[in-house]
Design a protein around this motif. Sequence first.
Motif, PDB file in Angstrom:
ATOM      1  N   VAL A  80      -5.532  10.549   8.731  1.00 17.22           N
ATOM      2  CA  VAL A  80      -4.267  10.087   8.155  1.00 17.22           C
ATOM      3  C   VAL A  80      -3.048  10.671   8.858  1.00 17.22           C
ATOM      4  N   PHE A  83      -0.078   8.459  10.178  1.00 22.45           N
ATOM      5  CA  PHE A  83       0.926   8.022   9.205  1.00 22.45           C
ATOM      6  C   PHE A  83       1.824   9.176   8.785  1.00 22.45           C
ATOM      7  N   ILE A  86       5.238   9.649  10.514  1.00 14.24           N
ATOM      8  CA  ILE A  86       6.148   8.507  10.580  1.00 14.24           C
ATOM      9  C   ILE A  86       7.618   8.931  10.664  1.00 14.24           C
ATOM     10  N   TRP A 110       9.731   3.553   7.375  1.00  9.56           N
ATOM     11  CA  TRP A 110       8.848   2.619   6.676  1.00  9.56           C
ATOM     12  C   TRP A 110       9.531   1.274   6.443  1.00  9.56           C
ATOM     13  N   ILE A 117       3.337  -1.658   8.091  1.00 11.15           N
ATOM     14  CA  ILE A 117       3.064  -0.220   8.040  1.00 11.15           C
ATOM     15  C   ILE A 117       2.267   0.117   6.789  1.00 11.15           C
ATOM     16  N   SER A 118       2.581  -0.531   5.670  1.00 12.67           N
ATOM     17  CA  SER A 118       1.857  -0.274   4.416  1.00 12.67           C
ATOM     18  C   SER A 118       0.395  -0.678   4.540  1.00 12.67           C
ATOM     19  N   THR A 121      -1.381   1.825   6.832  1.00 15.64           N
ATOM     20  CA  THR A 121      -1.543   3.103   6.142  1.00 15.64           C
ATOM     21  C   THR A 121      -2.668   3.037   5.119  1.00 15.64           C
ATOM     22  N   PHE A 124      -5.870   3.519   6.847  1.00 16.86           N
ATOM     23  CA  PHE A 124      -6.140   4.912   7.195  1.00 16.86           C
ATOM     24  C   PHE A 124      -6.718   5.667   5.999  1.00 16.86           C
ATOM     25  N   SER A 185      -5.180   3.988  16.047  1.00 15.54           N
ATOM     26  CA  SER A 185      -3.963   4.531  15.442  1.00 15.54           C
ATOM     27  C   SER A 185      -3.105   5.372  16.363  1.00 15.54           C
ATOM     28  N   VAL A 189       1.508   3.224  14.658  1.00 14.13           N
ATOM     29  CA  VAL A 189       2.667   3.387  13.777  1.00 14.13           C
ATOM     30  C   VAL A 189       3.972   3.434  14.571  1.00 14.13           C
TER      31      VAL A 189
END
Length: 261
Positions: A80, A83, A86, A110, A117-118, A121, A124, A185, A189
């Motif tokens: 994670v 993210f 960010i 965001w 992005i949501s 995420t 992840f 990833s 992001v």
Amino acid sequence: METTAYTGSTRWHELVVNKIKFSEPFEWLAKGWRDMIDAARYSLTYGAVIVLISGLLTFVLFSTDSMFLLPFLVAGFFLVAPFLGIGLYQMSAHLEKGEPLKTCNALEAWKSNHTQISMITAGFFIMMQLWIALNYVLFSLLYEGLSPPLDNFFSNVFLSEKGRNFTIASIMVGFFFAWWAYMISVITVPILIDRKIDGFTAIRLSVKSVLQNMPAMMLWAFIIVVIVGLGLMTYFVGLLIALPWVGHASWHAYRSLVPSD
């Protein structure tokens, strides 16, 4: 932050990424360190929040007699982490343009492409939950209870025959998750923050960046594991510097790997 529309093809053979030198990750580290120094007030505050959250999660595990999950939660941190950085990517983007950092935060980043992005995420965190769930299953197969007693946890898990089997299985599962998570990833992001494109295209650009620059990207993965790993080994205190440093450097990795046009 103003975003750039992506007008290129989404076909795999037409997605363009740069070919980089093997030593380029060290340049990203140098640029990331400069960004961290230039934005020290904001970067270190960001790192301090991550340290606090990590400490609270550890306390929760201790309070619920679930400390056996701590090593796997720590390993899941790498899943994670893209993210978690960010806000740091946003800071580097502001510094790059000479923009003030007063209004720079994770929420602003965001909002720049919030739907994509949501979704990324969420993916992840699902991977992290699968990683932890798989270790639950491995424990249940090897032990009668949920976990071995904490007073001899290390000897049972790492020194016994059953423990060695568990460790080998856990490492294999962890490596599979970590490598795939890294490929999809490593720059996804930052791309979504900077460009109005969909998450699937961003993931494919990330994967192609790794596949076309395998030696350099393996070096970058090793560097990330070492820096963040040292931060975790210091009872999370080292994350105060480790996470901001890697986060800022990851922005420059994206800038180096994906052509600006």
